[in-house]
Design a protein around this motif. Structure first.
Motif: not given
Ligand code: HEM
Length: 187
Positions: A37-42
């Motif tokens: 997810s974008v959040g995890e990647q961030f």
């Protein structure tokens, strides 16, 4: 009297940097290529930046220590060519240990997304001057990102060279001299 071991500070910095770079290689590959997810990647990007800048500091400290403290002599039994290969690999490794975090920092600075870097969620970290104000950030980021990832692959090869061609392990296990033990904590 000539020392036969590195100092405790040199040993600690060596293994902190080695571990940091290994973690960074895995983290970098996972955060870029593994679906998430974008959040995890961030979060992983922020961790990658934080550990990377820490490694940069550790490399500066290590170089300072190296220049102010004579390392132990290599054993006289070691062939001249191997000694020269060892010294050359050390110099190249230092270059890459600086180049990798610096290019990573440059990628982030040139990013058109302007995402702030906050080391370990606590310390705000600035972008590099010039790069952060470029007109064509997209192109600069693409070039720098390419360089950063290629350097990462080259350092994997260099680390293998450091371990194998410098024959640290070979000396330890086959020739039974002191090379590897010099950089291991005292038992
Ligand atoms: C200390 C040593 C470092 C190592 C070994 C390292 C390694 C890597 C690796 C293996 C990748 C994946 C490359 C790919 O497959 O495309 C990567 C990507 C990346 N690294 Fe590092 N890195 C380091 C330091 C840093 C630092 C200090 C920063 C920023 C402050 C940084 C920022 C980035 C960014 C933004 C990407 C993603 C680039 C993209 O999206 O194409 N790195 N790094």
């Amino acid at each position: 009297m000539a020392r036969d071991r590195y100092t405790a500070t040199a040993i600690t910095l060596h293994w902190v940097i080695a571990l940091g770079i290994l973690v960074q290689l895995v983290l970098g590959l996972v955060m870029v290529h593994y679906p998430m997810s974008v959040g995890e990647q961030f979060k992983l990007y922020q961790l990658h930046k934080s550990i990377g800048i820490t490694v940069l500091f550790a490399v500066f400290l290590r170089l300072f220590w190296r220049l102010t403290h004579r390392p132990p002599e290599l054993p006289e039994t070691m062939p001249v060519l191997e000694r020269q290969a060892a010294s050359a690999t050390h110099v190249v490794l230092y270059l890459f240990m600086f180049a990798l975090p610096l290019t990573g920092w440059a990628v982030v600075s040139a990013s058109p997304f302007d995402i702030p870097t906050v080391l370990f969620g606590v310390i705000p970290w600035p972008d590099l001057p010039v790069l952060s104000t470029l007109a064509n950030k997209h192109a600069a980021e693409a070039v720098l990102s390419y360089i950063h990832s290629r350097l990462a692959f080259v350092i994997i090869g260099l680390l293998a060279l450091h371990i194998l061609v410098l024959a640290a392990l070979r000396h330890h296990f086959l020739l039974h001299d002191n090379i590897l033990r010099r950089m291991l904590p005292r038992r």
